[in-house]
Design a protein around this motif. Structure first.
Motif, PDB file in Angstrom:
ATOM      1  N   LYS A 476       1.599 -60.865 -75.829  1.00 24.35           N
ATOM      2  CA  LYS A 476       0.545 -60.895 -77.044  1.00 24.35           C
ATOM      3  C   LYS A 476      -0.678 -61.188 -76.719  1.00 24.35           C
ATOM      4  O   LYS A 476      -1.737 -60.658 -77.148  1.00 24.35           O
ATOM      5  CB  LYS A 476       1.337 -61.616 -77.850  1.00 24.35           C
ATOM      6  N   LEU A 477      -1.065 -62.375 -75.808  1.00 21.19           N
ATOM      7  CA  LEU A 477      -2.443 -62.592 -75.478  1.00 21.19           C
ATOM      8  C   LEU A 477      -2.991 -61.526 -74.691  1.00 21.19           C
ATOM      9  O   LEU A 477      -3.965 -61.379 -74.782  1.00 21.19           O
ATOM     10  CB  LEU A 477      -2.362 -63.787 -74.493  1.00 21.19           C
ATOM     11  N   ASN A 478      -2.330 -60.810 -73.766  1.00 21.15           N
ATOM     12  CA  ASN A 478      -2.822 -59.759 -72.940  1.00 21.15           C
ATOM     13  C   ASN A 478      -3.295 -58.840 -73.989  1.00 21.15           C
ATOM     14  O   ASN A 478      -4.418 -58.203 -73.901  1.00 21.15           O
ATOM     15  CB  ASN A 478      -2.059 -58.842 -72.075  1.00 21.15           C
ATOM     16  N   ALA A 479      -2.378 -58.464 -75.197  1.00 21.11           N
ATOM     17  CA  ALA A 479      -2.944 -57.455 -76.109  1.00 21.11           C
ATOM     18  C   ALA A 479      -4.287 -57.834 -76.686  1.00 21.11           C
ATOM     19  O   ALA A 479      -5.020 -57.032 -77.007  1.00 21.11           O
ATOM     20  CB  ALA A 479      -1.683 -57.180 -76.868  1.00 21.11           C
ATOM     21  N   ASP A 480      -4.105 -59.135 -77.336  1.00 22.17           N
ATOM     22  CA  ASP A 480      -5.333 -59.826 -78.077  1.00 22.17           C
ATOM     23  C   ASP A 480      -6.724 -59.760 -77.114  1.00 22.17           C
ATOM     24  O   ASP A 480      -7.863 -59.450 -77.690  1.00 22.17           O
ATOM     25  CB  ASP A 480      -5.135 -61.094 -78.314  1.00 22.17           C
ATOM     26  N   ILE A 481      -6.398 -59.974 -75.799  1.00 26.71           N
ATOM     27  CA  ILE A 481      -7.775 -59.941 -74.973  1.00 26.71           C
ATOM     28  C   ILE A 481      -8.099 -58.452 -74.655  1.00 26.71           C
ATOM     29  O   ILE A 481      -9.319 -58.250 -74.696  1.00 26.71           O
ATOM     30  CB  ILE A 481      -7.365 -60.320 -73.344  1.00 26.71           C
ATOM     31  N   ASP A 482      -7.105 -57.434 -74.552  1.00 25.77           N
ATOM     32  CA  ASP A 482      -7.557 -56.010 -74.514  1.00 25.77           C
ATOM     33  C   ASP A 482      -8.188 -55.582 -75.576  1.00 25.77           C
ATOM     34  O   ASP A 482      -9.345 -54.919 -75.635  1.00 25.77           O
ATOM     35  CB  ASP A 482      -6.479 -55.285 -74.314  1.00 25.77           C
ATOM     36  N   ASN A 483      -7.806 -56.014 -76.849  1.00 27.23           N
ATOM     37  CA  ASN A 483      -8.478 -55.533 -77.898  1.00 27.23           C
ATOM     38  C   ASN A 483      -9.771 -56.262 -78.179  1.00 27.23           C
ATOM     39  O   ASN A 483     -10.881 -55.579 -78.557  1.00 27.23           O
ATOM     40  CB  ASN A 483      -7.760 -56.257 -79.671  1.00 27.23           C
ATOM     41  N   LEU A 484     -10.108 -57.401 -77.671  1.00 27.09           N
ATOM     42  CA  LEU A 484     -11.418 -57.988 -77.783  1.00 27.09           C
ATOM     43  C   LEU A 484     -12.297 -57.349 -76.784  1.00 27.09           C
ATOM     44  O   LEU A 484     -13.521 -57.316 -77.192  1.00 27.09           O
ATOM     45  CB  LEU A 484     -11.291 -59.600 -77.456  1.00 27.09           C
ATOM     46  N   LEU A 485     -11.901 -57.209 -75.605  1.00 25.70           N
ATOM     47  CA  LEU A 485     -12.592 -56.481 -74.455  1.00 25.70           C
ATOM     48  C   LEU A 485     -13.219 -55.197 -75.076  1.00 25.70           C
ATOM     49  O   LEU A 485     -14.212 -54.708 -74.639  1.00 25.70           O
ATOM     50  CB  LEU A 485     -11.837 -56.469 -73.248  1.00 25.70           C
ATOM     51  N   ALA A 486     -12.074 -54.355 -75.668  1.00 30.99           N
ATOM     52  CA  ALA A 486     -12.513 -53.155 -76.138  1.00 30.99           C
ATOM     53  C   ALA A 486     -13.575 -53.259 -77.245  1.00 30.99           C
ATOM     54  O   ALA A 486     -14.577 -52.424 -77.227  1.00 30.99           O
ATOM     55  CB  ALA A 486     -11.325 -52.448 -76.790  1.00 30.99           C
ATOM     56  N   GLN A 487     -13.613 -54.191 -77.942  1.00 33.24           N
ATOM     57  CA  GLN A 487     -14.523 -54.382 -79.237  1.00 33.24           C
ATOM     58  C   GLN A 487     -15.895 -54.730 -78.368  1.00 33.24           C
ATOM     59  O   GLN A 487     -17.054 -54.249 -78.855  1.00 33.24           O
ATOM     60  CB  GLN A 487     -14.200 -55.522 -79.983  1.00 33.24           C
ATOM     61  N   ILE A 488     -16.045 -55.709 -77.478  1.00 31.84           N
ATOM     62  CA  ILE A 488     -17.236 -56.037 -76.667  1.00 31.84           C
ATOM     63  C   ILE A 488     -17.723 -54.830 -75.945  1.00 31.84           C
ATOM     64  O   ILE A 488     -19.057 -54.771 -75.950  1.00 31.84           O
ATOM     65  CB  ILE A 488     -16.822 -57.322 -75.694  1.00 31.84           C
ATOM     66  N   THR A 489     -16.682 -54.090 -75.352  1.00 27.48           N
ATOM     67  CA  THR A 489     -17.260 -52.851 -74.466  1.00 27.48           C
ATOM     68  C   THR A 489     -17.840 -51.954 -75.475  1.00 27.48           C
ATOM     69  O   THR A 489     -19.242 -51.369 -75.126  1.00 27.48           O
ATOM     70  CB  THR A 489     -16.107 -52.004 -73.849  1.00 27.48           C
ATOM     71  N   GLU A 490     -17.638 -51.646 -76.562  1.00 25.11           N
ATOM     72  CA  GLU A 490     -17.889 -50.890 -77.674  1.00 25.11           C
ATOM     73  C   GLU A 490     -19.313 -51.299 -78.114  1.00 25.11           C
ATOM     74  O   GLU A 490     -20.296 -50.557 -78.248  1.00 25.11           O
ATOM     75  CB  GLU A 490     -17.051 -50.686 -78.938  1.00 25.11           C
ATOM     76  N   LEU A 491     -19.533 -52.621 -78.429  1.00 27.26           N
ATOM     77  CA  LEU A 491     -20.953 -53.062 -78.918  1.00 27.26           C
ATOM     78  C   LEU A 491     -21.882 -52.945 -77.823  1.00 27.26           C
ATOM     79  O   LEU A 491     -23.132 -52.634 -77.840  1.00 27.26           O
ATOM     80  CB  LEU A 491     -20.643 -54.446 -79.150  1.00 27.26           C
ATOM     81  N   HIS A 492     -21.366 -53.179 -76.480  1.00 24.01           N
ATOM     82  CA  HIS A 492     -22.183 -52.933 -75.295  1.00 24.01           C
ATOM     83  C   HIS A 492     -22.766 -51.736 -75.055  1.00 24.01           C
ATOM     84  O   HIS A 492     -23.848 -51.419 -75.161  1.00 24.01           O
ATOM     85  CB  HIS A 492     -21.708 -53.479 -73.783  1.00 24.01           C
ATOM     86  N   GLN A 493     -21.751 -50.611 -75.356  1.00 23.57           N
ATOM     87  CA  GLN A 493     -22.125 -49.294 -75.239  1.00 23.57           C
ATOM     88  C   GLN A 493     -23.123 -48.788 -76.506  1.00 23.57           C
ATOM     89  O   GLN A 493     -24.223 -48.071 -76.264  1.00 23.57           O
ATOM     90  CB  GLN A 493     -20.982 -48.256 -75.536  1.00 23.57           C
ATOM     91  N   LYS A 494     -22.933 -49.519 -77.354  1.00 28.51           N
ATOM     92  CA  LYS A 494     -24.094 -49.023 -78.719  1.00 28.51           C
ATOM     93  C   LYS A 494     -25.241 -49.654 -78.460  1.00 28.51           C
ATOM     94  O   LYS A 494     -26.164 -49.217 -78.775  1.00 28.51           O
ATOM     95  CB  LYS A 494     -23.275 -49.740 -80.116  1.00 28.51           C
ATOM     96  N   ALA A 495     -25.232 -51.006 -77.783  1.00 27.15           N
ATOM     97  CA  ALA A 495     -26.666 -51.676 -77.735  1.00 27.15           C
ATOM     98  C   ALA A 495     -27.308 -50.769 -76.612  1.00 27.15           C
ATOM     99  O   ALA A 495     -28.530 -50.756 -76.620  1.00 27.15           O
ATOM    100  CB  ALA A 495     -26.295 -53.044 -77.123  1.00 27.15           C
ATOM    101  N   GLN A 496     -26.640 -50.249 -75.544  1.00 29.44           N
ATOM    102  CA  GLN A 496     -27.245 -49.391 -74.971  1.00 29.44           C
ATOM    103  C   GLN A 496     -27.958 -48.268 -75.077  1.00 29.44           C
ATOM    104  O   GLN A 496     -28.849 -47.674 -74.676  1.00 29.44           O
ATOM    105  CB  GLN A 496     -26.334 -49.260 -73.349  1.00 29.44           C
ATOM    106  N   LYS A 497     -27.169 -47.649 -76.091  1.00 35.54           N
ATOM    107  CA  LYS A 497     -27.816 -46.652 -76.775  1.00 35.54           C
ATOM    108  C   LYS A 497     -28.782 -46.786 -77.928  1.00 35.54           C
ATOM    109  O   LYS A 497     -29.113 -46.015 -78.497  1.00 35.54           O
ATOM    110  CB  LYS A 497     -26.437 -45.742 -77.409  1.00 35.54           C
ATOM    111  N   GLY A 498     -29.048 -48.028 -78.359  1.00 37.97           N
ATOM    112  CA  GLY A 498     -30.141 -48.521 -79.163  1.00 37.97           C
ATOM    113  C   GLY A 498     -29.365 -48.172 -80.686  1.00 37.97           C
ATOM    114  O   GLY A 498     -30.221 -48.011 -81.414  1.00 37.97           O
ATOM    115  N   GLU A 499     -28.049 -48.409 -80.581  1.00 36.51           N
ATOM    116  CA  GLU A 499     -27.557 -48.011 -81.953  1.00 36.51           C
ATOM    117  C   GLU A 499     -27.502 -49.293 -82.671  1.00 36.51           C
ATOM    118  O   GLU A 499     -26.916 -49.419 -83.978  1.00 36.51           O
ATOM    119  CB  GLU A 499     -26.200 -47.477 -81.957  1.00 36.51           C
ATOM    120  N   LEU A 500     -27.580 -50.597 -82.127  1.00 36.75           N
ATOM    121  CA  LEU A 500     -27.408 -51.762 -82.809  1.00 36.75           C
ATOM    122  C   LEU A 500     -28.872 -52.505 -83.190  1.00 36.75           C
ATOM    123  O   LEU A 500     -29.945 -52.237 -82.396  1.00 36.75           O
ATOM    124  CB  LEU A 500     -26.732 -52.794 -81.833  1.00 36.75           C
TER     125      LEU A 500
END
Length: 500
Positions: A476-500
């Motif tokens: 369960k902890l691994n799944a929670d970490i994976d979900n959080l990492l996916a959200q952070i990655t998505e935010l990072h990608q949007k930031a790089q594209k200037g979408e944030l």
């Protein structure tokens, strides 16, 4: 498919090698959209056979049979060409299919299913391998479709340990018990306003099919009533997609399953045409709703707690003499804020709250250890009496777990008691089954926390149980970490594209 039982393992083994898949929830979502297209394509073959004028809402080149099925195509699309096709043609087109109020449900579900769906895989060769495995399934065979229905259930069950995605799955033993106790009849309508992956819907249909089998034979009109009896809504895209596929596998050609939020409508606007004979639900709990949602509810029933608001919806949409079975957390039983007390008062004075079944804390493990209960009530004159019954952990285990989940047989004692009610005291002298008058519950300031579990002493586990416990928590902890990492990655990608 020759080796149906290895289906999930084969897909999991391939996906582990793809850098785009982070955790079980993404893996299951990835499988889900492909399975939907495969199942939908098989359904379309049936509809074409029944109606030679049938036209698919999916453009011809995007139909599963024309890009995923490799027969007469050599090896089919693969690698970067396949990724480009899926990401830049398949998804954009299906997300934007033209639909109108006149579009049949069986066609509009395609766009609704893909509106917020994602392709997470980044390796086109691995994606082709997954497509090939799914394409081996033969939904033209009744036996294989039925067998895959069981396999699909194991895919859904994996959600229970997939971090926050576990909220969408109610253990099947619980949905089966509730559907069995509600005693469905052919011709009745049933609703679930937060249906998740459709567990209550499939359990309802299963019970109705048993009613049909008991009759020996029924008319085509009665058979139609079985498959047209459900109405469901799911707010989140991922479980909605899983639910629609689930219903297609159960033989519902036009499942009345809608993608939306049941809480956005004013309660006082509902009429009898919006009501149902039966409501089976496990409302989301622990969530919080915005003020504009709360304004849809009468002042005395407004709450920030999502589960409370769903309880109010259920009361307003249950037909006169209708029956409901609803899962609520312990907090609903003993909470005494204004909305909860008013809801419980209505249950005792405006409805017939006849039974509360208390469930062990580990039923939803490893997703959550929150202790839950099932409220059974009818929209009829109250009897002034409410029975409480506590379902105990079976003697052969300390708790339920992912590898040893609750089974329908664990309700056998409760079912036997249901038909011959009497008060029961356990070996420690605590009430296990007891009847309370409405007045007693009112006088307790609406505290329904009775016939509960004795205080648990510290549990001494064996080495094997300790390891299993640790593995479940780590999963369960691994799944929670994976979900959080996916959200952070998505935010990072949007930031790089200037979408944030």
């Amino acid at each position: 498919m020759s080796n149906l039982s290895s289906f999930v393992k084969r897909i999991r083994d391939v996906m582990r090698n793809d850098a785009g898949i982070n955790g079980d929830a993404q893996r299951i979502e990835q499988i889900a959209w492909m399975l939907f297209l495969k199942v939908y394509d098989a359904k379309e073959e049936d509809w074409e056979f029944e109606d030679e004028k049938y036209e698919s809402i999916i453009p011809e080149e995007l139909r599963w049979r024309n890009w995923a099925h490799t027969e007469n195509q050599g090896d089919g699309l693969t690698g970067d060409k396949l990724l480009n096709f899926v990401n830049n043609k398949l998804f954009p087109t299906l997300k934007n299919l033209e639909i109108s109020p006149d579009t049949p449900i069986r066609q509009s579900i395609v766009r609704t299913t893909f509106e917020d769906a994602n392709n997470y895989m980044k390796d086109g060769v691995l994606l082709r391998q997954i497509v090939n495995i799914i394409d081996e399934l033969d939904f033209g065979s009744y036996e294989e479709t039925h067998a895959f229905g069981e396999i699909y259930e194991t895919i859904l069950k994996e959600l229970q340990s997939a971090g926050s995605a576990g909220e969408f799955y109610t253990p099947r033993a619980v949905t089966q018990f509730m559907a069995k106790m509600i005693k469905p009849q052919i011709g009745e309508t049933m609703a679930d306003f937060a249906c998740g992956t459709g567990g209550f819907l499939s359990s309802w249909i299963k019970e109705l099919e048993e009613v049909k089998d008991a009759k020996g034979s029924i008319s085509n009109e009665e058979s139609e009533k079985i498959y047209n009896s459900i109405y469901a809504v799911e707010k989140k895209q991922f479980p909605y997609m899983l639910c629609v596929t689930n219903m297609l596998l159960h033989g519902l050609d036009s499942p009345k399953v809608y993608h939306g939020n049941s809480l956005i409508y004013k309660l006082l606007d509902y009429t009898q045409k919006d009501a149902f004979d039966v409501i089976l639900m496990n409302p989301p709990y622990g969530g919080s709703e915005k003020d504009d949602i709360k304004q849809n509810f009468p002042a005395d029933l407004r709450s920030s707690e999502t589960a409370d608001l769903f309880m109010a919806v259920i009361m307003y949409r249950l037909k006169k003499n209708g029956r409901a079975a609803v899962i609520v957390p312990d907090g609903f039983l003993f909470g005494n804020d204004n909305a909860k007390n008013n809801l419980k008062k209505k249950l005792l004075t405006d409805f017939n709250l006849h039974t509360i079944v208390r469930l062990p804390g580990s039923v939803f493990s490893p997703y959550t250890s929150i202790t839950t209960n099932i409220l059974f009530f009818n929209n009829e004159e109250p009897t002034g009496k409410t029975w409480f019954y506590r379902v105990d952990i079976p003697s052969d285990r300390k708790h339920f777990s992912k590898t040893k989940p609750m089974e329908l047989k664990h309700f056998d004692d409760c079912i036997a008691w249901w038909n011959d009610r009497k008060e029961i005291t356990d070996d420690e002298g605590n009430p296990k089954a007891k009847c309370f008058t409405a007045q007693e519950l009112i006088d307790s300031n609406y505290n329904f926390d009775v016939c509960g579990y004795p205080h648990e002493e510290e549990e001494i586990l064996s080495v094997a149980e300790t390891i299993q416990n640790y593995e479940e928590k780590r999963s369960k902890l691994n799944a929670d970490i994976d979900n959080l990492l996916a959200q952070i990655t998505e935010l990072h990608q949007k930031a790089q594209k200037g979408e944030l």
